[in-house]
Motif scaffolding. Sequence first.
Motif, PDB file in Angstrom:
ATOM      1  N   ASP A   1       0.804  -1.223   0.000  1.00  0.00           N
ATOM      2  CA  ASP A   1       0.000   0.000   0.000  1.00  0.00           C
ATOM      3  C   ASP A   1       0.836   1.273   0.000  1.00  0.00           C
ATOM      4  O   ASP A   1       0.327   2.357   0.296  1.00  0.00           O
ATOM      5  CB  ASP A   1      -0.980   0.020   1.185  1.00  0.00           C
ATOM      6  N   TRP A   2       2.119   1.151  -0.317  1.00  0.00           N
ATOM      7  CA  TRP A   2       2.977   2.320  -0.511  1.00  0.00           C
ATOM      8  C   TRP A   2       3.370   2.381  -1.988  1.00  0.00           C
ATOM      9  O   TRP A   2       3.335   1.365  -2.682  1.00  0.00           O
ATOM     10  CB  TRP A   2       4.225   2.230   0.360  1.00  0.00           C
ATOM     11  N   PRO A   3       3.763   3.562  -2.476  1.00  0.00           N
ATOM     12  CA  PRO A   3       4.154   3.669  -3.887  1.00  0.00           C
ATOM     13  C   PRO A   3       5.403   2.848  -4.201  1.00  0.00           C
ATOM     14  O   PRO A   3       6.130   2.414  -3.302  1.00  0.00           O
ATOM     15  CB  PRO A   3       4.433   5.172  -4.049  1.00  0.00           C
ATOM     16  N   GLN A   4       5.654   2.691  -5.493  1.00  0.00           N
ATOM     17  CA  GLN A   4       6.876   2.047  -5.945  1.00  0.00           C
ATOM     18  C   GLN A   4       8.072   2.959  -5.658  1.00  0.00           C
ATOM     19  O   GLN A   4       7.921   4.151  -5.378  1.00  0.00           O
ATOM     20  CB  GLN A   4       6.791   1.743  -7.442  1.00  0.00           C
ATOM     21  N   GLU A   5       9.259   2.389  -5.736  1.00  0.00           N
ATOM     22  CA  GLU A   5      10.476   3.098  -5.342  1.00  0.00           C
ATOM     23  C   GLU A   5      10.639   4.451  -6.034  1.00  0.00           C
ATOM     24  O   GLU A   5      10.932   5.462  -5.375  1.00  0.00           O
ATOM     25  CB  GLU A   5      11.708   2.228  -5.623  1.00  0.00           C
ATOM     26  N   LEU A   6      10.474   4.509  -7.346  1.00  0.00           N
ATOM     27  CA  LEU A   6      10.686   5.759  -8.068  1.00  0.00           C
ATOM     28  C   LEU A   6       9.741   6.843  -7.575  1.00  0.00           C
ATOM     29  O   LEU A   6      10.144   7.997  -7.383  1.00  0.00           O
ATOM     30  CB  LEU A   6      10.497   5.550  -9.577  1.00  0.00           C
ATOM     31  N   GLU A   7       8.489   6.471  -7.325  1.00  0.00           N
ATOM     32  CA  GLU A   7       7.515   7.462  -6.868  1.00  0.00           C
ATOM     33  C   GLU A   7       7.825   7.934  -5.447  1.00  0.00           C
ATOM     34  O   GLU A   7       7.636   9.107  -5.126  1.00  0.00           O
ATOM     35  CB  GLU A   7       6.098   6.905  -6.947  1.00  0.00           C
ATOM     36  N   ILE A   8       8.335   7.040  -4.607  1.00  0.00           N
ATOM     37  CA  ILE A   8       8.720   7.469  -3.265  1.00  0.00           C
ATOM     38  C   ILE A   8       9.919   8.409  -3.333  1.00  0.00           C
ATOM     39  O   ILE A   8       9.996   9.401  -2.587  1.00  0.00           O
ATOM     40  CB  ILE A   8       9.045   6.262  -2.358  1.00  0.00           C
ATOM     41  N   LEU A   9      10.848   8.141  -4.225  1.00  0.00           N
ATOM     42  CA  LEU A   9      11.988   9.040  -4.397  1.00  0.00           C
ATOM     43  C   LEU A   9      11.520  10.434  -4.806  1.00  0.00           C
ATOM     44  O   LEU A   9      12.000  11.447  -4.290  1.00  0.00           O
ATOM     45  CB  LEU A   9      12.957   8.475  -5.433  1.00  0.00           C
ATOM     46  N   GLU A  10      10.577  10.483  -5.721  1.00  0.00           N
ATOM     47  CA  GLU A  10      10.033  11.776  -6.136  1.00  0.00           C
ATOM     48  C   GLU A  10       9.315  12.455  -4.975  1.00  0.00           C
ATOM     49  O   GLU A  10       9.419  13.677  -4.793  1.00  0.00           O
ATOM     50  CB  GLU A  10       9.095  11.587  -7.322  1.00  0.00           C
ATOM     51  N   PHE A  11       8.601  11.665  -4.184  1.00  0.00           N
ATOM     52  CA  PHE A  11       7.926  12.197  -3.010  1.00  0.00           C
ATOM     53  C   PHE A  11       8.936  12.842  -2.064  1.00  0.00           C
ATOM     54  O   PHE A  11       8.734  13.972  -1.602  1.00  0.00           O
ATOM     55  CB  PHE A  11       7.183  11.051  -2.303  1.00  0.00           C
ATOM     56  N   GLU A  12      10.036  12.144  -1.772  1.00  0.00           N
ATOM     57  CA  GLU A  12      11.045  12.695  -0.871  1.00  0.00           C
ATOM     58  C   GLU A  12      11.621  14.009  -1.421  1.00  0.00           C
ATOM     59  O   GLU A  12      11.835  14.968  -0.673  1.00  0.00           O
ATOM     60  CB  GLU A  12      12.177  11.680  -0.664  1.00  0.00           C
ATOM     61  N   ALA A  13      11.872  14.040  -2.709  1.00  0.00           N
ATOM     62  CA  ALA A  13      12.406  15.269  -3.306  1.00  0.00           C
ATOM     63  C   ALA A  13      11.413  16.418  -3.184  1.00  0.00           C
ATOM     64  O   ALA A  13      11.798  17.566  -2.912  1.00  0.00           O
ATOM     65  CB  ALA A  13      12.747  15.022  -4.777  1.00  0.00           C
ATOM     66  N   ARG A  14      10.135  16.124  -3.369  1.00  0.00           N
ATOM     67  CA  ARG A  14       9.123  17.180  -3.310  1.00  0.00           C
ATOM     68  C   ARG A  14       8.860  17.648  -1.877  1.00  0.00           C
ATOM     69  O   ARG A  14       8.435  18.791  -1.669  1.00  0.00           O
ATOM     70  CB  ARG A  14       7.840  16.707  -3.981  1.00  0.00           C
ATOM     71  N   VAL A  15       9.113  16.796  -0.903  1.00  0.00           N
ATOM     72  CA  VAL A  15       8.940  17.206   0.494  1.00  0.00           C
ATOM     73  C   VAL A  15       9.840  18.405   0.808  1.00  0.00           C
ATOM     74  O   VAL A  15       9.438  19.330   1.514  1.00  0.00           O
ATOM     75  CB  VAL A  15       9.231  16.041   1.457  1.00  0.00           C
ATOM     76  N   THR A  16      11.052  18.410   0.273  1.00  0.00           N
ATOM     77  CA  THR A  16      11.958  19.539   0.503  1.00  0.00           C
ATOM     78  C   THR A  16      11.328  20.842   0.036  1.00  0.00           C
ATOM     79  O   THR A  16      11.417  21.873   0.715  1.00  0.00           O
ATOM     80  CB  THR A  16      13.298  19.313  -0.231  1.00  0.00           C
ATOM     81  N   GLU A  17      10.660  20.823  -1.108  1.00  0.00           N
ATOM     82  CA  GLU A  17      10.002  22.026  -1.626  1.00  0.00           C
ATOM     83  C   GLU A  17       8.767  22.368  -0.809  1.00  0.00           C
ATOM     84  O   GLU A  17       8.513  23.536  -0.508  1.00  0.00           O
ATOM     85  CB  GLU A  17       9.636  21.818  -3.103  1.00  0.00           C
ATOM     86  N   VAL A  18       7.989  21.359  -0.422  1.00  0.00           N
ATOM     87  CA  VAL A  18       6.779  21.598   0.374  1.00  0.00           C
ATOM     88  C   VAL A  18       7.135  22.234   1.714  1.00  0.00           C
ATOM     89  O   VAL A  18       6.414  23.105   2.216  1.00  0.00           O
ATOM     90  CB  VAL A  18       6.002  20.277   0.582  1.00  0.00           C
ATOM     91  N   CYS A  19       8.242  21.807   2.297  1.00  0.00           N
ATOM     92  CA  CYS A  19       8.652  22.346   3.599  1.00  0.00           C
ATOM     93  C   CYS A  19       8.794  23.866   3.577  1.00  0.00           C
ATOM     94  O   CYS A  19       8.574  24.534   4.596  1.00  0.00           O
ATOM     95  CB  CYS A  19       9.979  21.724   4.031  1.00  0.00           C
ATOM     96  N   LYS A  20       9.159  24.404   2.420  1.00  0.00           N
ATOM     97  CA  LYS A  20       9.370  25.848   2.313  1.00  0.00           C
ATOM     98  C   LYS A  20       8.072  26.639   2.453  1.00  0.00           C
ATOM     99  O   LYS A  20       8.101  27.844   2.679  1.00  0.00           O
ATOM    100  CB  LYS A  20      10.037  26.181   0.973  1.00  0.00           C
ATOM    101  N   ASN A  21       6.928  25.953   2.331  1.00  0.00           N
ATOM    102  CA  ASN A  21       5.638  26.626   2.398  1.00  0.00           C
ATOM    103  C   ASN A  21       5.002  26.586   3.782  1.00  0.00           C
ATOM    104  O   ASN A  21       3.915  27.125   3.972  1.00  0.00           O
ATOM    105  CB  ASN A  21       4.668  25.978   1.397  1.00  0.00           C
TER     106      ASN A  21
END
Length: 204
Positions: A126-146
């Motif tokens: 019930d979690w995304p595949q590896e590539l999608e989780i990697l993208e999620f982690e990268a986007r968290v850095t940007e989300v944190c700025k908000n």
Amino acid sequence: MHTEIRAAIDLGINDERVTVSDHIAYFWETEEEFTEAVGFLQVGLRGADHCVVFGHPAANAKVLAALQADGFDATQLTRKGRLTVLGGKPSGTDMLAEIGAAFQTAIGGGAPLIRLLGNIGWAHKDWPQELEILEFEARVTEVCKNFPCVVVCMYDVRELSGRIMVHGAYETHPLTVCGNVLRENPHYMPIETFLTRNKKVVSE
């Protein structure tokens, strides 16, 4: 690192200090190191911060047990709007949306700072595949700025592959804690560079 910023927020780990919007990879290997990471939440709960526990069920239960062992009642904290527990979803976009909604609710409730401690369910049901989780982690850095937040992602060096350590931890987190020492991460990649490169590397 950031001499003028380091005095801003107590990380709750080994007297380290961070700043708003920091996204940190925390490497742990022993049960003691896991428990020490939960200090990140404890210092916030002793103050006025809102805390989010995010991860797969076993890790979330372990974090809550560590809080309970130090006298924090997770059930009462949740009822009072001080603590939120979130699990994974099949889509990285859905996970980001749920985290964003939880952050908005906390801000609406008057929280001065949000602390998220994450244990991602790499290869879990019930979690995304590896590539999608990697993208999620990268986007968290940007989300944190908000948001007025600090995010700490825990990486179990005994269980996770070198591939996940390199792409998931080092390349997506501007800061790392290893051996309980906070450092700027020279391997961090800006999001567009990361996404372009890893779509090629991970798919090979």
